[in-house]
Design an enzyme around this catalytic site. Structure first.
Site, PDB file in Angstrom:
ATOM      1  N   SER A 126      30.765 -19.600   1.564  1.00  0.00           N
ATOM      2  CA  SER A 126      31.411 -19.337   2.849  1.00  0.00           C
ATOM      3  C   SER A 126      30.841 -20.239   3.921  1.00  0.00           C
ATOM      4  O   SER A 126      29.657 -20.607   3.875  1.00  0.00           O
ATOM      5  CB  SER A 126      31.147 -17.869   3.218  1.00  0.00           C
ATOM      6  OG  SER A 126      31.445 -17.634   4.567  1.00  0.00           O
ATOM      7  N   TYR A 151      25.213 -10.031   4.099  1.00  0.00           N
ATOM      8  CA  TYR A 151      26.286 -10.682   3.331  1.00  0.00           C
ATOM      9  C   TYR A 151      26.098 -12.202   3.355  1.00  0.00           C
ATOM     10  O   TYR A 151      26.081 -12.863   2.319  1.00  0.00           O
ATOM     11  CB  TYR A 151      27.671 -10.311   3.892  1.00  0.00           C
ATOM     12  CG  TYR A 151      28.761 -11.236   3.397  1.00  0.00           C
ATOM     13  CD1 TYR A 151      29.216 -11.158   2.087  1.00  0.00           C
ATOM     14  CD2 TYR A 151      29.303 -12.236   4.226  1.00  0.00           C
ATOM     15  CE1 TYR A 151      30.188 -12.040   1.615  1.00  0.00           C
ATOM     16  CE2 TYR A 151      30.267 -13.112   3.765  1.00  0.00           C
ATOM     17  CZ  TYR A 151      30.714 -13.010   2.461  1.00  0.00           C
ATOM     18  OH  TYR A 151      31.656 -13.883   1.989  1.00  0.00           O
ATOM     19  N   LYS A 155      25.018 -15.076   0.330  1.00  0.00           N
ATOM     20  CA  LYS A 155      25.765 -16.294  -0.055  1.00  0.00           C
ATOM     21  C   LYS A 155      24.824 -17.501  -0.069  1.00  0.00           C
ATOM     22  O   LYS A 155      24.868 -18.336  -0.973  1.00  0.00           O
ATOM     23  CB  LYS A 155      26.916 -16.541   0.922  1.00  0.00           C
ATOM     24  CG  LYS A 155      28.065 -15.565   0.769  1.00  0.00           C
ATOM     25  CD  LYS A 155      28.903 -15.894  -0.454  1.00  0.00           C
ATOM     26  CE  LYS A 155      29.656 -14.692  -0.961  1.00  0.00           C
ATOM     27  NZ  LYS A 155      30.362 -14.862  -2.202  1.00  0.00           N
TER      28      LYS A 155
HETATM   29  P1  NAD Z   1      37.886  -9.267  -2.697  1.00  0.00           P
HETATM   30  O1  NAD Z   1      37.014  -8.109  -2.378  1.00  0.00           O
HETATM   31  O2  NAD Z   1      39.353  -9.102  -2.502  1.00  0.00           O
HETATM   32  O3  NAD Z   1      37.624  -9.759  -4.183  1.00  0.00           O
HETATM   33  C1  NAD Z   1      36.374  -9.603  -4.832  1.00  0.00           C
HETATM   34  C2  NAD Z   1      36.642  -8.974  -6.179  1.00  0.00           C
HETATM   35  O4  NAD Z   1      35.409  -8.838  -6.876  1.00  0.00           O
HETATM   36  C3  NAD Z   1      37.261  -7.578  -6.074  1.00  0.00           C
HETATM   37  O5  NAD Z   1      38.393  -7.522  -6.919  1.00  0.00           O
HETATM   38  C4  NAD Z   1      36.161  -6.648  -6.557  1.00  0.00           C
HETATM   39  O6  NAD Z   1      36.683  -5.507  -7.194  1.00  0.00           O
HETATM   40  C5  NAD Z   1      35.372  -7.551  -7.488  1.00  0.00           C
HETATM   41  N1  NAD Z   1      33.947  -7.216  -7.639  1.00  0.00           N
HETATM   42  C6  NAD Z   1      33.059  -6.957  -6.651  1.00  0.00           C
HETATM   43  N2  NAD Z   1      31.842  -6.726  -7.182  1.00  0.00           N
HETATM   44  C7  NAD Z   1      31.968  -6.858  -8.529  1.00  0.00           C
HETATM   45  C8  NAD Z   1      31.065  -6.734  -9.617  1.00  0.00           C
HETATM   46  N3  NAD Z   1      29.782  -6.438  -9.417  1.00  0.00           N
HETATM   47  N4  NAD Z   1      31.531  -6.947 -10.868  1.00  0.00           N
HETATM   48  C9  NAD Z   1      32.834  -7.241 -11.078  1.00  0.00           C
HETATM   49  N5  NAD Z   1      33.741  -7.353 -10.086  1.00  0.00           N
HETATM   50  C10 NAD Z   1      33.310  -7.167  -8.828  1.00  0.00           C
HETATM   51  O7  NAD Z   1      37.347 -10.513  -1.849  1.00  0.00           O
HETATM   52  P2  NAD Z   1      37.991 -11.946  -1.626  1.00  0.00           P
HETATM   53  O8  NAD Z   1      38.367 -12.056  -0.209  1.00  0.00           O
HETATM   54  O9  NAD Z   1      38.980 -12.249  -2.683  1.00  0.00           O
HETATM   55  O10 NAD Z   1      36.685 -12.842  -1.814  1.00  0.00           O
HETATM   56  C11 NAD Z   1      36.373 -13.459  -3.049  1.00  0.00           C
HETATM   57  C12 NAD Z   1      35.059 -14.198  -2.907  1.00  0.00           C
HETATM   58  O11 NAD Z   1      35.158 -15.152  -1.856  1.00  0.00           O
HETATM   59  C13 NAD Z   1      33.870 -13.287  -2.535  1.00  0.00           C
HETATM   60  O12 NAD Z   1      32.740 -13.741  -3.227  1.00  0.00           O
HETATM   61  C14 NAD Z   1      33.725 -13.524  -1.052  1.00  0.00           C
HETATM   62  O13 NAD Z   1      32.402 -13.301  -0.623  1.00  0.00           O
HETATM   63  C15 NAD Z   1      34.103 -14.984  -0.929  1.00  0.00           C
HETATM   64  N6  NAD Z   1      34.582 -15.334   0.416  1.00  0.00           N
HETATM   65  C16 NAD Z   1      35.622 -14.641   0.953  1.00  0.00           C
HETATM   66  C17 NAD Z   1      36.064 -14.936   2.228  1.00  0.00           C
HETATM   67  C18 NAD Z   1      37.209 -14.163   2.853  1.00  0.00           C
HETATM   68  O14 NAD Z   1      37.412 -14.250   4.068  1.00  0.00           O
HETATM   69  N7  NAD Z   1      38.010 -13.423   2.105  1.00  0.00           N
HETATM   70  C19 NAD Z   1      35.451 -15.971   2.955  1.00  0.00           C
HETATM   71  C20 NAD Z   1      34.394 -16.668   2.364  1.00  0.00           C
HETATM   72  C21 NAD Z   1      33.977 -16.341   1.076  1.00  0.00           C
HETATM   73  C1  UD1 Z   2      33.926 -13.074   9.193  1.00  0.00           C
HETATM   74  C2  UD1 Z   2      32.455 -12.921   8.878  1.00  0.00           C
HETATM   75  C3  UD1 Z   2      32.051 -14.030   7.909  1.00  0.00           C
HETATM   76  C4  UD1 Z   2      32.911 -13.976   6.664  1.00  0.00           C
HETATM   77  C5  UD1 Z   2      34.385 -14.067   7.087  1.00  0.00           C
HETATM   78  C6  UD1 Z   2      35.300 -13.904   5.922  1.00  0.00           C
HETATM   79  C7  UD1 Z   2      31.429 -11.865  10.830  1.00  0.00           C
HETATM   80  C8  UD1 Z   2      30.479 -12.051  11.964  1.00  0.00           C
HETATM   81  N1  UD1 Z   2      31.679 -12.974  10.093  1.00  0.00           N
HETATM   82  O1  UD1 Z   2      34.143 -14.340   9.810  1.00  0.00           O
HETATM   83  O2  UD1 Z   2      30.696 -13.856   7.549  1.00  0.00           O
HETATM   84  O3  UD1 Z   2      32.606 -15.057   5.802  1.00  0.00           O
HETATM   85  O4  UD1 Z   2      34.683 -13.027   8.030  1.00  0.00           O
HETATM   86  O5  UD1 Z   2      35.251 -12.602   5.405  1.00  0.00           O
HETATM   87  O6  UD1 Z   2      31.947 -10.783  10.582  1.00  0.00           O
HETATM   88  N2  UD1 Z   2      38.310 -10.984  16.005  1.00  0.00           N
HETATM   89  C9  UD1 Z   2      38.781 -10.220  17.056  1.00  0.00           C
HETATM   90  N3  UD1 Z   2      39.172  -8.932  16.788  1.00  0.00           N
HETATM   91  C10 UD1 Z   2      39.118  -8.384  15.531  1.00  0.00           C
HETATM   92  C11 UD1 Z   2      38.631  -9.183  14.472  1.00  0.00           C
HETATM   93  C12 UD1 Z   2      38.220 -10.471  14.745  1.00  0.00           C
HETATM   94  O7  UD1 Z   2      38.853 -10.672  18.196  1.00  0.00           O
HETATM   95  O8  UD1 Z   2      39.470  -7.210  15.371  1.00  0.00           O
HETATM   96  C13 UD1 Z   2      37.928 -12.396  16.263  1.00  0.00           C
HETATM   97  C14 UD1 Z   2      36.468 -12.725  15.941  1.00  0.00           C
HETATM   98  O9  UD1 Z   2      35.646 -12.509  17.055  1.00  0.00           O
HETATM   99  C15 UD1 Z   2      36.588 -14.205  15.544  1.00  0.00           C
HETATM  100  C16 UD1 Z   2      37.979 -14.326  14.925  1.00  0.00           C
HETATM  101  O10 UD1 Z   2      38.708 -13.195  15.410  1.00  0.00           O
HETATM  102  O11 UD1 Z   2      36.562 -15.017  16.702  1.00  0.00           O
HETATM  103  C17 UD1 Z   2      37.968 -14.284  13.400  1.00  0.00           C
HETATM  104  O12 UD1 Z   2      37.246 -13.115  12.973  1.00  0.00           O
HETATM  105  P1  UD1 Z   2      37.184 -12.667  11.429  1.00  0.00           P
HETATM  106  O13 UD1 Z   2      38.550 -12.693  10.855  1.00  0.00           O
HETATM  107  O14 UD1 Z   2      36.434 -11.393  11.368  1.00  0.00           O
HETATM  108  O15 UD1 Z   2      36.377 -13.841  10.737  1.00  0.00           O
HETATM  109  P2  UD1 Z   2      34.946 -14.457  11.118  1.00  0.00           P
HETATM  110  O16 UD1 Z   2      34.252 -13.663  12.150  1.00  0.00           O
HETATM  111  O17 UD1 Z   2      35.139 -15.905  11.391  1.00  0.00           O
END
Ligand code: NAD
Ligand code: UD1
Length: 339
Positions: A126, A151, A155
């Site tokens: 991330s 979290y 990472k």
């Molecule tokens: P998500 O929660 O939708 O998907 C994660 C999946 O992993 C889920 O289906 C969950 O059931 C499974 N899981 C969790 N723990 C597990 C375990 N111990 N064993 C087996 N399965 C397990 O999340 P996502 O948004 O699809 O994110 C996927 C990956 O990307 C994560 O590692 C997350 O940290 C990373 N990531 C997500 C975002 C985002 O904004 N969505 C941003 C940066 C990084």
């Molecule tokens: C967040 C996490 C980041 C994670 C990412 C994806 C935090 C501090 N950071 O990023 O670690 O990798 O999600 O899961 O939580 N916002 C509002 N109102 C809301 C929600 C968000 O104003 O109800 C604003 C936030 O202040 C930010 C932007 O929208 O400026 C995006 O927020 P969000 O979608 O939560 O993502 P990040 O904060 O960038």
């Protein structure tokens, strides 16, 4: 590619879109997921969309015996590792659960891979690992920062342990993909993001306000040093992200070592710009109020995506309006997610 692709967390948001893209590209896929934050229904819908079914194993990445059996009974050539917990606020309240799932889970997975001599790994990292950079856009060679929550720290720890692993054994080939802000849904409106309970991230919140499930959005701070005072992020369509994984996979099977790629668009949008764009595609008003900044938030964060374009031959293709309309289609077709 000879052999199957193991997708941990493949029933989740990003994993399900990537599983679909892999199947459509002709890969054989095994999804391993404990379904703690997802529904098996996402895999049924993938089958409807592409006519192919991923194999599914319900299990936990911390279960070494299960992993050893899985690797022993399948010819697996690479692992895409999405499984983990991702809610920032929850990680502050339950740090042990987060470190156990994310860090111990990744260690156990790598141990099982090493035993089975499967050395190709793509890891979901991330942009949070950059902390609060002083300059935009963010390049991969910027120093990592100090994530503000367990979290984010999990990472960074995983990235560091994977770097150490690649140094210790030259057969490893590892991609660290640093996602910016994944949003959107498959254009069919059949798979998308289905957060459990109260959404934390901006777009799930906005779309639930739009369908009337939530009353109004709180905008966290309008006094940042940005053009309209609200936070700026690099929102990337989940389909572009899914395609980026396929390019990363093709890259790592041709070389060794560890490398890092940003997956972002290179363009930042403010919270108010997002609200306006969503109102246009949905035709709905998004009531909002400005509240205090959310602790841990930074003013702006967007990627320099050139390294991925140059080395992975990948570039995000979908713009803001497509992201918003795909979320809206998913949300209006599935107001309760997969339930
Ligand atoms: P998500 O929660 O939708 O998907 C994660 C999946 O992993 C889920 O289906 C969950 O059931 C499974 N899981 C969790 N723990 C597990 C375990 N111990 N064993 C087996 N399965 C397990 O999340 P996502 O948004 O699809 O994110 C996927 C990956 O990307 C994560 O590692 C997350 O940290 C990373 N990531 C997500 C975002 C985002 O904004 N969505 C941003 C940066 C990084
Ligand atoms: C967040 C996490 C980041 C994670 C990412 C994806 C935090 C501090 N950071 O990023 O670690 O990798 O999600 O899961 O939580 N916002 C509002 N109102 C809301 C929600 C968000 O104003 O109800 C604003 C936030 O202040 C930010 C932007 O929208 O400026 C995006 O927020 P969000 O979608 O939560 O993502 P990040 O904060 O960038």
């Amino acid at each position: 590619m000879a052999g199957k692709i193991l997708v941990t967390g493949g029933a989740g948001y990003i994993g399900s879109h990537t599983t679909l893209a892999l199947l459509e590209s002709g890969y054989n896929v095994i999804v391993l997921d404990n379904l703690c934050n997802s529904s098996i229904e996402s895999l049924h819908r993938i089958e409807t969309l592409c006519g192919k079914t991923p194999e599914f194993v319900q299990g936990d990445i911390r279960d070494r015996i299960m992993l050893d059996n899985l690797f022993a009974s399948n010819h697996i050539s690479a692992v895409l590792h999405f499984a983990g917990l991702k809610a920032v606020g929850e990680s502050v309240n339950s740090p042990l659960e987060y470190y156990d799932n994310n860090v111990t889970g990744s260690i156990t997975l790598c141990q099982a891979m090493a035993r089975a001599e499967v050395y190709n790994l793509v890891f979901s990292s991330s942009a949070t690992v950059y902390g609060e950079p002083t300059e935009m856009p963010i390049r991969e060679d910027f120093p990592t920062g100090v994530p503000t929550n367990p979290y984010g720290r999990s990472k960074l720890m995983i990235e560091e342990l994977l770097q150490d692993l690649a140094k210790s054994e030259s057969r490893w080939s590892i991609a660290l993909l640093r996602y910016f802000n994944p949003v959107g849904a498959h254009q069919s409106g059949m798979i998308g993001e289905a957060p459990n309970g109260h959404p934390n991230n901006l777009l799930p919140y906005v779309s639930q306000v739009a369908i009337g499930g939530l009353e109004q959005l709180s905008v966290f701070g309008a006094n940042y040093p940005t053009q309209d005072g609200t936070g700026i992020r690099d929102y990337i369509h989940v389909q572009d992200l899914a395609e980026g994984h396929i390019n990363a996979l093709q890259n790592i099977v041709q070389r060794k070592g560890v490398d890092i790629w940003n997956l972002g668009t290179g363009t930042g949008y403010s919270v108010l710009e997002i609200i306006r764009a969503f109102e246009v595609v949905s035709g709905r008003k998004i009531p909002y109020k400005i509240v205090d900044r959310r602790p841990g938030d930074i003013a702006e964060c967007w990627a320099n995506p050139e390294k991925a374009e140059l080395e992975l031959n990948w570039k995000a293709k979908r713009g803001l309006s497509e992201m918003m309309s795909d979320i809206w289609r998913w949300q209006s077709n599935n107001p309760k997610g997969y339930d």
